[in-house]
Design an enzyme around this catalytic site. Structure first.
Site, PDB file in Angstrom:
ATOM      1  N   GLY A 296      35.953  43.709  41.742  1.00 33.22           N
ATOM      2  CA  GLY A 296      35.524  43.062  40.503  1.00 33.22           C
ATOM      3  C   GLY A 296      36.007  43.878  39.327  1.00 33.22           C
ATOM      4  O   GLY A 296      36.401  45.032  39.484  1.00 33.22           O
TER       5      GLY A 296
ATOM      6  N   CYS B 178      36.573  47.940  47.155  1.00 32.51           N
ATOM      7  CA  CYS B 178      36.821  48.349  45.769  1.00 32.51           C
ATOM      8  C   CYS B 178      35.514  48.364  44.976  1.00 32.51           C
ATOM      9  O   CYS B 178      34.646  49.185  45.235  1.00 32.51           O
ATOM     10  CB  CYS B 178      37.901  47.461  45.130  1.00 32.51           C
ATOM     11  N   TYR B 179      35.327  47.443  44.023  1.00 29.20           N
ATOM     12  CA  TYR B 179      34.061  47.427  43.278  1.00 29.20           C
ATOM     13  C   TYR B 179      32.890  47.318  44.258  1.00 29.20           C
ATOM     14  O   TYR B 179      31.847  47.961  44.072  1.00 29.20           O
ATOM     15  CB  TYR B 179      34.037  46.241  42.298  1.00 29.20           C
TER      16      TYR B 179
ATOM     17  N   HIS C 253      42.183  47.889  48.938  1.00 28.66           N
ATOM     18  CA  HIS C 253      42.054  46.460  49.255  1.00 28.66           C
ATOM     19  C   HIS C 253      42.717  46.140  50.592  1.00 28.66           C
ATOM     20  O   HIS C 253      43.927  45.932  50.631  1.00 28.66           O
ATOM     21  CB  HIS C 253      42.726  45.618  48.159  1.00 28.66           C
TER      22      HIS C 253
ATOM     23  N   GLU D  12      42.713  43.424  52.110  1.00 29.77           N
ATOM     24  CA  GLU D  12      43.114  42.012  52.181  1.00 29.77           C
ATOM     25  C   GLU D  12      44.518  41.748  51.661  1.00 29.77           C
ATOM     26  O   GLU D  12      45.108  40.721  51.971  1.00 29.77           O
ATOM     27  CB  GLU D  12      42.103  41.139  51.418  1.00 29.77           C
TER      28      GLU D  12
ATOM     29  N   ASP E  40      47.413  17.237  50.448  1.00 33.34           N
ATOM     30  CA  ASP E  40      45.951  17.264  50.520  1.00 33.34           C
ATOM     31  C   ASP E  40      45.360  15.856  50.596  1.00 33.34           C
ATOM     32  O   ASP E  40      44.548  15.564  51.469  1.00 33.34           O
ATOM     33  CB  ASP E  40      45.361  17.996  49.307  1.00 33.34           C
TER      34      ASP E  40
ATOM     35  N   LYS F 271      45.187  25.950  51.963  1.00 33.83           N
ATOM     36  CA  LYS F 271      46.352  25.077  52.096  1.00 33.83           C
ATOM     37  C   LYS F 271      46.956  25.096  53.512  1.00 33.83           C
ATOM     38  O   LYS F 271      47.236  24.050  54.091  1.00 33.83           O
ATOM     39  CB  LYS F 271      47.421  25.517  51.094  1.00 33.83           C
TER      40      LYS F 271
END
Ligand code: XMP
Length: 525
Positions: A64, A91-92, A181, A183, A239, A381
């Site tokens: 964040g 992180c945050y 991070h 991710e 979509d 997606k």
């Protein structure tokens, strides 16, 4: 107005991501789901009793923008760490964990940004989080504060030369934290770390699969809609096509697909959509095509602000559907192909709203249907494509590049006019044709032509011209949240340029967009 969020969780396993407003929050969820473990992102303000009721197998606290000491800093109650549910703070999220549990967070003497070598602490027992990870591993850092003292019971499990607590944990309480991070792709072994959290720490089985999602969604749609009628807002994009097919499998001819040609589609796209979903196509649905371009152009006259364009186009869509619905008779449900990034980017939690996507952000307050049905609302997606394949939708449709709901409306900078639409349609068709002919589309996530609002002086024959500049964009991306500008072969770009300036009236200049996302976005508006 109620939103049918459906339920994408086919097993009881769920990992909860609590969003503290960082940029990579969706990525965390995607990375978790890659392990066939269902994951949802919720605002960090989600009440504890709701979390308990959800009974997640694990909780991830995201990064964040704030410092834990900021006056309006997003926080978490200490009880969150006492639920007996494993928590990973990133992180945050890691700093918050330290702060709330009695550790110390300070402004780091040296900020760390970018790729950083992290040393895993191998002195004692190897952290479960780092099983199979190299002793020195490259991770993505982005912080100005750091944890300077860990809370009681915690040990330091990784460090860097300037960050004494690159990772910490209290394994007995199943609390884990990384300053970096895991991710993002730049954390070379980040996938392994998240996999370890999900399986080794949280004990997930990894049994969330698209096949069961499809079956369950069809079942739920049948139960919800019963003998009611539904209208599907079909755009011809991936979509809404997948949404239409899943609905057609659930309720057959109770579904009417309404395809609004808003005059902002790519060249010939309207006819292509009709060929697939119309009476001569493979699907057993009612199909209505409405050519509404005059209505849209009139509403957009003089409008230049991107968000306003989006809202007008979104609202006009709904109005057109209402008109159709009135003609059809009573219609209970409106189906839309909203997907998870639209939901998150349109303002879940405290993540900064970059763009509102028309199918979420632009929805008017009053909608004259009983309910909006969004069967793909919880899918990313690539998951929508997997769902489409599972449904047997032809590959050319499933792997089609994304096209935004507001269409060329957000690829024409400034005011939209019929003349400008024609210019961008022609230029875009040439660009796509040449790129495909050269086989250069293979690694591209999205590529298109946009019309800048810039006119410039040129010379053609012996005469002066004062015409528009077309911008070409091609990006490589798998998640559409970050993207790199693609290095298209120069000869392809030259061929496209020559053809556009020769064949498209009103264009005398072609530019190539070299910007990544961030700092740019994929679309121009
Ligand atoms: P940006 O431009 O935000 O785009 O980097 C990310 C992805 O989202 C698509 N996009 C939209 N899709 N309505 C949509 O349905 C919109 O208003 C919209 N704006 C952007 C864009 O094409 C890309 O795939």
């Amino acid at each position: 107005m109620a939103n049918n969020t459906g339920s994408a969780a086919d097993s009881h396993e769920i990992i909860l991501v609590l969003d503290f407003g960082g940029q990579y929050n969706q990525l965390i969820a995607r990375r978790v789901r890659e392990n066939h473990v269902y994951c949802e992102v919720h605002p960090h303000t989600m009440p504890l009793d709701k979390i308990r009721a959800m009974a997640p197998k694990g909780i991830i606290l995201t990064g964040g923008p704030n410092s834990v000491y900021a006056p309006d800093a997003a926080t978490a109650p200490a009880e969150l760490f006492e639920l007996g549910i494993p928590v990973l703070g990133i992180c945050y999220g890691s700093q918050l964990m330290a702060h709330v549990l009695g550790g110390k967070v300070e402004t780091a003497p040296t900020s760390e940004y970018g790729r950083t070598e992290v040393t895993i602490n191998d002195a004692g027992q190897r952290s479960k989080l780092f099983e199979g990870v190299s002793a020195k591993t490259i991770c993505w850092m982005s912080h100005t504060d750091y944890i300077s003292a860990v809370p009681d019971g915690f040990t330091i499990t990784a460090e860097t030369p300037v960050c004494p607590v690159a990772a910490m944990e209290d394994a007995s309480r199943q609390l884990y934290a990384t300053q970096f991070h895991p991710e993002v792709m730049h954390t070379v072994e980040g996938k392994t770390m998240l996999k370890n959290f999900v399986f080794a720490v949280c004990g997930c089985a990894g049994d969330w699969h698209m096949g069961s999602f499809v079956e369950r969604t069809i079942r739920e749609l049948r139960a919800k809609i019963g003998t009611g009628k539904a209208l599907c807002a079909l755009s011809g994009g991936v979509d809404s096509s997948v949404a239409a097919v899943i609905l057609s499998k659930a309720i057959g001819k109770q579904l009417t697909c309404v395809f609004v040609d808003h005059g902002l589609l790519r060249k010939d796209e309207g006819d292509q959509v009709e060929a697939v979903f119309g009476p001569d196509g493979p699907y057993d649905v009612n199909f209505i095509r409405i050519n509404a371009k005059d209505r849209f152009y009139a509403k957009l006259k003089g409008v230049t602000e991107p968000e306003q364009k989006r809202k007008i186009i979104g609202e006009e869509f709904i109005r057109v559907f209402e008109d159709v619905a009135k003609k059809i008779g009573k219609v209970d449900y409106l189906v839309q192909g909203t997907i998870y990034p639209d939901v998150i980017e349109s303002g879940l939690g405290k993540s900064a709203v970059i763009k509102s996507h028309h199918n979420v952000g632009g929805l008017p307050d009053f909608v004259d249907f009983k309910e909006i049905v969004e069967p793909l609302r919880l899918l990313f997606k690539d998951e929508v494509r997997a769902c489409g394949r599972e449904l047997g939708i032809p590959e050319y449709l499933v792997s089609r590049q994304p096209f935004p709901g507001p269409g060329l409306g957000i690829r024409i900078i400034g005011e939209i006019t019929e003349e400008k639409v024609k210019i961008v349609q022609e230029a875009d068709a040439i660009y796509r044709e040449e790129v495909e002919k050269a086989g250069a589309q293979k690694n591209l996530g999205q590529y298109f032509a946009a019309l800048t609002n810039m006119r410039s002086v040129g010379v053609m024959g012996d005469g002066r011209t004062y015409d528009y500049a077309i911008a070409l964009r091609a990006v490589m991306t798998s998640d559409f949240m970050t993207a790199e500008s693609a290095q298209l072969p120069w000869d392809v770009l030259q061929r496209v340029t020559t053809r556009i300036v020769n064949e498209v009236k009103g264009v005398n200049r072609v530019l190539y967009d070299c910007t990544g996302k961030p700092p740019a976005t994929i679309e121009f508006e």
